[in-house]
Design an enzyme around this catalytic site. Structure first.
Site, PDB file in Angstrom:
ATOM      1  N   ASP A 116      10.745 -10.773  33.460  1.00  0.00           N
ATOM      2  CA  ASP A 116       9.386 -10.238  33.527  1.00  0.00           C
ATOM      3  C   ASP A 116       8.586 -11.047  34.553  1.00  0.00           C
ATOM      4  O   ASP A 116       8.702 -12.274  34.629  1.00  0.00           O
ATOM      5  CB  ASP A 116       8.727 -10.327  32.148  1.00  0.00           C
ATOM      6  CG  ASP A 116       7.476  -9.473  32.050  1.00  0.00           C
ATOM      7  OD1 ASP A 116       7.496  -8.460  31.336  1.00  0.00           O
ATOM      8  OD2 ASP A 116       6.466  -9.811  32.723  1.00  0.00           O
ATOM      9  N   ILE A 117       7.772 -10.337  35.325  1.00  0.00           N
ATOM     10  CA  ILE A 117       6.994 -11.004  36.382  1.00  0.00           C
ATOM     11  C   ILE A 117       5.885 -11.887  35.796  1.00  0.00           C
ATOM     12  O   ILE A 117       5.417 -12.817  36.449  1.00  0.00           O
ATOM     13  CB  ILE A 117       6.401  -9.940  37.349  1.00  0.00           C
ATOM     14  CG1 ILE A 117       6.114 -10.527  38.710  1.00  0.00           C
ATOM     15  CG2 ILE A 117       5.180  -9.258  36.752  1.00  0.00           C
ATOM     16  CD1 ILE A 117       5.839  -9.494  39.787  1.00  0.00           C
ATOM     17  N   ASN A 165       6.861  -1.462  23.467  1.00  0.00           N
ATOM     18  CA  ASN A 165       5.512  -0.931  23.292  1.00  0.00           C
ATOM     19  C   ASN A 165       5.543   0.552  23.616  1.00  0.00           C
ATOM     20  O   ASN A 165       6.076   0.954  24.652  1.00  0.00           O
ATOM     21  CB  ASN A 165       4.534  -1.652  24.228  1.00  0.00           C
ATOM     22  CG  ASN A 165       4.405  -3.128  23.889  1.00  0.00           C
ATOM     23  OD1 ASN A 165       4.321  -3.499  22.725  1.00  0.00           O
ATOM     24  ND2 ASN A 165       4.407  -3.980  24.904  1.00  0.00           N
ATOM     25  N   GLY A 225      -0.204  -0.907  24.000  1.00  0.00           N
ATOM     26  CA  GLY A 225      -0.350  -1.626  25.264  1.00  0.00           C
ATOM     27  C   GLY A 225       0.748  -1.346  26.270  1.00  0.00           C
ATOM     28  O   GLY A 225       0.989  -2.158  27.161  1.00  0.00           O
ATOM     29  N   GLN A 226       1.402  -0.189  26.155  1.00  0.00           N
ATOM     30  CA  GLN A 226       2.435   0.137  27.148  1.00  0.00           C
ATOM     31  C   GLN A 226       1.793   0.345  28.512  1.00  0.00           C
ATOM     32  O   GLN A 226       0.896   1.180  28.668  1.00  0.00           O
ATOM     33  CB  GLN A 226       3.218   1.393  26.734  1.00  0.00           C
ATOM     34  CG  GLN A 226       4.360   1.703  27.703  1.00  0.00           C
ATOM     35  CD  GLN A 226       5.179   2.926  27.306  1.00  0.00           C
ATOM     36  OE1 GLN A 226       4.857   3.631  26.351  1.00  0.00           O
ATOM     37  NE2 GLN A 226       6.233   3.190  28.056  1.00  0.00           N
ATOM     38  N   HIS A 228      11.382   0.555  27.916  1.00  0.00           N
ATOM     39  CA  HIS A 228      11.890  -0.802  28.146  1.00  0.00           C
ATOM     40  C   HIS A 228      11.770  -1.630  26.893  1.00  0.00           C
ATOM     41  O   HIS A 228      10.887  -1.410  26.070  1.00  0.00           O
ATOM     42  CB  HIS A 228      11.157  -1.483  29.306  1.00  0.00           C
ATOM     43  CG  HIS A 228       9.658  -1.541  29.168  1.00  0.00           C
ATOM     44  ND1 HIS A 228       8.846  -0.454  29.414  1.00  0.00           N
ATOM     45  CD2 HIS A 228       8.827  -2.539  28.791  1.00  0.00           C
ATOM     46  CE1 HIS A 228       7.584  -0.801  29.227  1.00  0.00           C
ATOM     47  NE2 HIS A 228       7.543  -2.056  28.833  1.00  0.00           N
ATOM     48  N   HIS A 277      11.384  -5.600  25.687  1.00  0.00           N
ATOM     49  CA  HIS A 277      11.129  -6.994  26.039  1.00  0.00           C
ATOM     50  C   HIS A 277      12.067  -7.856  25.194  1.00  0.00           C
ATOM     51  O   HIS A 277      12.163  -7.648  23.979  1.00  0.00           O
ATOM     52  CB  HIS A 277       9.693  -7.390  25.672  1.00  0.00           C
ATOM     53  CG  HIS A 277       8.625  -6.618  26.385  1.00  0.00           C
ATOM     54  ND1 HIS A 277       7.890  -7.157  27.423  1.00  0.00           N
ATOM     55  CD2 HIS A 277       8.144  -5.370  26.203  1.00  0.00           C
ATOM     56  CE1 HIS A 277       6.995  -6.259  27.841  1.00  0.00           C
ATOM     57  NE2 HIS A 277       7.133  -5.163  27.108  1.00  0.00           N
TER      58      HIS A 277
HETATM   59  P1  5GP Z   1       4.555  -3.010  28.730  1.00  0.00           P
HETATM   60  O1  5GP Z   1       3.151  -3.520  28.572  1.00  0.00           O
HETATM   61  O2  5GP Z   1       4.593  -1.694  29.446  1.00  0.00           O
HETATM   62  O3  5GP Z   1       5.319  -3.018  27.438  1.00  0.00           O
HETATM   63  O4  5GP Z   1       5.295  -4.088  29.610  1.00  0.00           O
HETATM   64  C1  5GP Z   1       5.425  -3.988  30.986  1.00  0.00           C
HETATM   65  C2  5GP Z   1       5.943  -5.345  31.458  1.00  0.00           C
HETATM   66  O5  5GP Z   1       6.365  -5.194  32.781  1.00  0.00           O
HETATM   67  C3  5GP Z   1       4.875  -6.440  31.427  1.00  0.00           C
HETATM   68  O6  5GP Z   1       5.345  -7.519  30.621  1.00  0.00           O
HETATM   69  C4  5GP Z   1       4.745  -6.848  32.888  1.00  0.00           C
HETATM   70  O7  5GP Z   1       4.546  -8.229  33.077  1.00  0.00           O
HETATM   71  C5  5GP Z   1       6.051  -6.367  33.490  1.00  0.00           C
HETATM   72  N1  5GP Z   1       5.944  -6.008  34.901  1.00  0.00           N
HETATM   73  C6  5GP Z   1       4.980  -5.223  35.456  1.00  0.00           C
HETATM   74  N2  5GP Z   1       5.196  -5.091  36.773  1.00  0.00           N
HETATM   75  C7  5GP Z   1       6.332  -5.788  37.056  1.00  0.00           C
HETATM   76  C8  5GP Z   1       7.055  -6.017  38.265  1.00  0.00           C
HETATM   77  O8  5GP Z   1       6.727  -5.555  39.349  1.00  0.00           O
HETATM   78  N3  5GP Z   1       8.173  -6.801  38.163  1.00  0.00           N
HETATM   79  C9  5GP Z   1       8.592  -7.319  36.968  1.00  0.00           C
HETATM   80  N4  5GP Z   1       9.698  -8.077  36.986  1.00  0.00           N
HETATM   81  N5  5GP Z   1       7.927  -7.123  35.816  1.00  0.00           N
HETATM   82  C10 5GP Z   1       6.804  -6.368  35.863  1.00  0.00           C
END
Ligand code: 5GP
Length: 114
Positions: free
Chosen positions: A31-32, A87, A93-94, A100, A102
């Site tokens: 994760d970034i 999520n 908070g998606q 995906h 985590h």
């Molecule tokens: P969500 O909130 O949709 O469950 O999680 C999305 C995740 O994707 C977040 O933890 C966010 O840090 C990660 N993320 C968003 N953009 C990027 C990216 O460009 N590269 C990577 N490696 N992770 C990302």
């Protein structure tokens, strides 16, 4: 044509990511913005927006993702435990509309989550 998600761009190697696992059906990368010492994102290569969009046709694929997560955990020695989170939708908070999971590890986690 709808715009590719960030994760689709990572699958297509249009933007870089630290990939830690890949096979025919899925991809895992760091994760970034890590929320734990280990924070990986595990995705199917198939475009599925969220848990809401998983169909009976995806049963084997979703099982495959969990088998992959088990392999990743074993390879990385996550013997202290880890958390798997998905999520789904706005209230959860998606942010990225590509299914995906985590994988979070390397610290203890509270329950219930915030
Ligand atoms: P969500 O909130 O949709 O469950 O999680 C999305 C995740 O994707 C977040 O933890 C966010 O840090 C990660 N993320 C968003 N953009 C990027 C990216 O460009 N590269 C990577 N490696 N992770 C990302």
């Amino acid at each position: 044509m709808t715009e590719k998600t960030i994760f689709r761009k990572i699958i297509d190697r249009e933007i870089p990511a630290k990939i830690v696992y890949e096979d025919d059906l899925c991809l895992a990368f760091e994760d970034i913005n890590p929320r734990a010492p280990t924070h990986l994102i595990v995705i199917p290569k198939k475009e599925i927006r969220s848990v809401d969009d998983v169909t009976e046709q995806d049963e084997a694929l979703v099982g495959h993702l969990f088998v992959a997560m088990g392999k990743i955990a074993a390879e990385r020695g996550l013997s202290g435990g880890y958390r798997v989170v998905t999520n789904c939708g706005r209230d959860a908070g998606q942010e990225v509309m590509h299914l995906h999971f985590h994988m979070l590890a390397g610290r203890s986690f509270t329950w219930p989550p915030g």
